[in-house]
Design a protein around this motif. Structure first.
Motif, short mmCIF file in Angstrom:
data_model
loop_
_atom_site.label_atom_id
_atom_site.label_comp_id
_atom_site.label_asym_id
_atom_site.label_seq_id
_atom_site.Cartn_x
_atom_site.Cartn_y
_atom_site.Cartn_z
N MET A 192 5.64 -9.30 -15.74
CA MET A 192 5.84 -8.22 -16.70
C MET A 192 5.09 -6.99 -16.23
O MET A 192 4.09 -7.09 -15.53
CB MET A 192 5.41 -8.63 -18.10
N TYR A 193 5.63 -5.83 -16.58
CA TYR A 193 5.02 -4.56 -16.25
C TYR A 193 4.88 -3.78 -17.55
O TYR A 193 5.87 -3.53 -18.24
CB TYR A 193 5.88 -3.78 -15.24
N VAL A 194 3.64 -3.43 -17.90
CA VAL A 194 3.38 -2.68 -19.13
C VAL A 194 3.19 -1.22 -18.77
O VAL A 194 2.33 -0.87 -17.96
CB VAL A 194 2.14 -3.23 -19.86
N GLU A 195 4.00 -0.38 -19.38
CA GLU A 195 3.96 1.07 -19.14
C GLU A 195 3.30 1.72 -20.35
O GLU A 195 3.74 1.53 -21.48
CB GLU A 195 5.40 1.55 -18.98
N HIS A 196 2.21 2.45 -20.11
CA HIS A 196 1.47 3.12 -21.19
C HIS A 196 1.71 4.62 -21.12
O HIS A 196 1.72 5.19 -20.04
CB HIS A 196 -0.04 2.88 -21.06
N SER B 38 3.47 2.09 -25.71
CA SER B 38 3.58 1.25 -24.52
C SER B 38 4.91 0.52 -24.58
O SER B 38 5.47 0.30 -25.65
CB SER B 38 2.43 0.27 -24.42
N ARG B 39 5.38 0.18 -23.40
CA ARG B 39 6.64 -0.55 -23.29
C ARG B 39 6.47 -1.59 -22.20
O ARG B 39 5.91 -1.30 -21.14
CB ARG B 39 7.78 0.40 -22.93
N THR B 40 6.93 -2.79 -22.47
CA THR B 40 6.80 -3.87 -21.51
C THR B 40 8.16 -4.17 -20.90
O THR B 40 9.14 -4.35 -21.62
CB THR B 40 6.24 -5.14 -22.18
N HIS B 41 8.21 -4.21 -19.57
CA HIS B 41 9.42 -4.55 -18.83
C HIS B 41 9.22 -5.96 -18.28
O HIS B 41 8.17 -6.26 -17.70
CB HIS B 41 9.66 -3.57 -17.68
N TYR B 42 10.22 -6.81 -18.43
CA TYR B 42 10.14 -8.19 -17.96
C TYR B 42 11.08 -8.38 -16.77
O TYR B 42 12.22 -7.92 -16.79
CB TYR B 42 10.53 -9.16 -19.08
#
Length: 140
Positions: free
Chosen positions: A63-67, A82-86
């Protein structure tokens, strides 16, 4: 009075800034517009790609968390999102590995080592159906 070669009003540094500010503004605005267009094109390509079913093994998940945060100085407010990409990485029978963006919330439903049929659409994984026969072969 001595003259240092510049006028306190409208000379030197002010002239440079009045020229640079519009250029910097246009460049930053152009980058933002180009990013929106690029993301839109990528979304359209994935959305219009044909779906194909492939047999694969899930070899990793990440997962990649974008803040993003912003500060408003005048009213002393702070906001952040924040948005989490899986992402799910598949390995195919020929040994090739490829990472796909999970757009259908499969991340919590699959585990590393699962084998089965993945439904792929462009750079997205949209479904995964486990195959019980091949999943247990490596377990014994």
């Amino acid at each position: 009075m001595s003259d240092f070669g510049f006028s306190p009003i409208g000379g030197g540094l002010f002239d440079i800034m009045s020229t640079l500010f519009p250029i910097i503004f246009v460049v930053i605005f152009g980058i933002i517009i180009a990013t929106f267009i690029s993301n839109g094109v990528k979304y359209a390509q994935n959305k219009n790609s044909p779906q194909r079913s492939v047999f694969a093994t899930i070899v990793s998940k990440r997962m990649y968390v974008e803040h993003r945060s912003s500060h408003h100085a005048n009213d002393h407010m702070h906001s952040s999102t924040s948005r989490t990409h899986y992402y799910i990485t598949l390995q195919f029978d020929n040994g090739e590995r490829r990472e796909y963006l999970d757009v259908k919330n499969l991340y919590g439903l699959v585990a590393e080592g699962d084998t089965g049929y993945a439904l792929i659409q462009g750079e997205w994984i949209v479904a995964f159906e486990r195959s019980m026969e091949r999943s247990h072969q490596g377990a014994y």
